[in-house]
Design a protein around this motif. Sequence first.
Motif, short mmCIF file in Angstrom:
data_model
loop_
_atom_site.label_atom_id
_atom_site.label_comp_id
_atom_site.label_asym_id
_atom_site.label_seq_id
_atom_site.Cartn_x
_atom_site.Cartn_y
_atom_site.Cartn_z
N GLN A 44 0.86 -1.19 0.00
CA GLN A 44 0.00 0.00 0.00
C GLN A 44 0.89 1.23 0.00
O GLN A 44 1.95 1.24 0.61
CB GLN A 44 -0.93 0.04 1.23
N LEU A 45 0.41 2.27 -0.68
CA LEU A 45 1.16 3.53 -0.75
C LEU A 45 0.16 4.68 -0.67
O LEU A 45 -0.73 4.79 -1.51
CB LEU A 45 1.96 3.61 -2.06
N ASP A 46 0.29 5.52 0.38
CA ASP A 46 -0.56 6.71 0.46
C ASP A 46 0.32 7.95 0.26
O ASP A 46 1.51 7.85 -0.06
CB ASP A 46 -1.31 6.76 1.80
N HIS A 47 -0.25 9.11 0.46
CA HIS A 47 0.47 10.35 0.20
C HIS A 47 1.63 10.56 1.18
O HIS A 47 2.63 11.19 0.85
CB HIS A 47 -0.48 11.54 0.26
N ILE A 48 1.50 10.03 2.41
CA ILE A 48 2.59 10.17 3.38
C ILE A 48 3.81 9.39 2.91
O ILE A 48 4.94 9.88 2.91
CB ILE A 48 2.14 9.70 4.77
N GLY A 49 3.57 8.13 2.49
CA GLY A 49 4.68 7.32 1.99
C GLY A 49 5.26 7.89 0.72
O GLY A 49 6.49 7.88 0.51
N ALA A 50 4.39 8.37 -0.19
CA ALA A 50 4.89 8.95 -1.43
C ALA A 50 5.71 10.21 -1.16
O ALA A 50 6.73 10.45 -1.82
CB ALA A 50 3.71 9.26 -2.36
N GLN A 51 5.26 11.01 -0.20
CA GLN A 51 6.02 12.22 0.15
C GLN A 51 7.39 11.86 0.71
O GLN A 51 8.39 12.52 0.43
CB GLN A 51 5.23 13.05 1.18
N LEU A 52 7.44 10.81 1.52
CA LEU A 52 8.71 10.37 2.07
C LEU A 52 9.66 9.92 0.96
O LEU A 52 10.86 10.27 0.96
CB LEU A 52 8.49 9.23 3.07
N LEU A 53 9.16 9.17 0.00
CA LEU A 53 10.00 8.75 -1.12
C LEU A 53 10.45 9.94 -1.96
O LEU A 53 11.63 10.03 -2.36
CB LEU A 53 9.21 7.76 -2.01
#
Length: 388
Positions: free
Chosen positions: A73-82
Amino acid sequence: MPSAIPTADAPAADSAWPRVAQQEQEGRQWTVATGRWTALGMSSLPAWQALSKSLAAAPPADDRAWDLRPIEQLDHIGAQLLWEHWRHEWPATLEMEAQHKAVLDQVAQYTVATPDEPPKTLADRIRTFSHNGPRAMVVARDFIGLIGQLAIDVGTLIRAPHRAPWRDFSGHLYQFGATALHITALVGLLIGVVLAYLISQQLRNYGAEAFVVNILGLSLVRELGPVLAAVLIAGRSGSAITAQIGVMRVTEELDAMRVMGIPHGFRLVMPRVLALAIAMPLISLWTSMAALLGGMLAADAALDISPAYFLSALPRAVPIANLWLAMAKSAVFGILIALIGCYFGMKVKPNTESLGRGTTSSVVTSITAVILVDALFAVLFKGIGFRG
């Protein structure tokens, strides 16, 4: 294509943690992301520590290749971290699912890189140093600002005298001047007696008893009288000024005045400064007179110098210029004591500990400033008031 599958012996709870791992495929280094890259997946401290450790081991590079397909799963928090880890640049090679790409595209589109700050100019550096520099620079800046505001308020008083707080001024004049006469007279009298007795012991050895008038007159009128009065007023009135304004800070009266549009400088600082500037020369003259009276009585008792001779010899021994010099520097002493008292009163924080500390600092600073200014006057006017 590389894949990241949790091993069988990995704990079930750890398998969902977001992390990255390094794998080599066809002579190229791949960074494979696994787990759930969501706010919930990174909420626990062990999961966040594991992710931080694995990201630190995978620094971004120009030829980096990333595989995001194993991400569950990937949400905006994870995407922002990447995206932050990639330093707002897409990797050279990137494999991922369509739904993950949509999230990353949205994050990349709406994330604006912070522009580089322009280089600081000399004026910016001076301003920063004055605001965050040594304590002495901060105090000097604020005190000069207080003096400037006083000059503006005096100009306002000259233009519109009907707006001046005359009732406050008269009250401070009575409090600083009239109520201090008894203590200054007593201390001055005792100082004159002690000084006359000490001088008489030395003059008697050389048969120069008549010079006690010269020594007492010059020392008391020119130096000891103004300085002694200023020290007493600094401990008495300077501390009272700081305490009065400090209590207004503690009880939030200063904030109420600001809300109502009443300027602090015009209603609090200026009346006290003007009152002490007028009262201080008079108190200095009164203290010198009391000290001369004590010295005259002690000279009569110790050296048989009559008060009539003392009074007749005093004008010849002490030129009138010494009196004007003493009153002039007493006015400066009064202005300094009032300004320092107001400054420390304004700096009091809304607690009783700061009030006590501010009052103590006000008295110590006022006495130190009085002695320094007196030394400056002594150097600047060393040729005035002495007979050739």
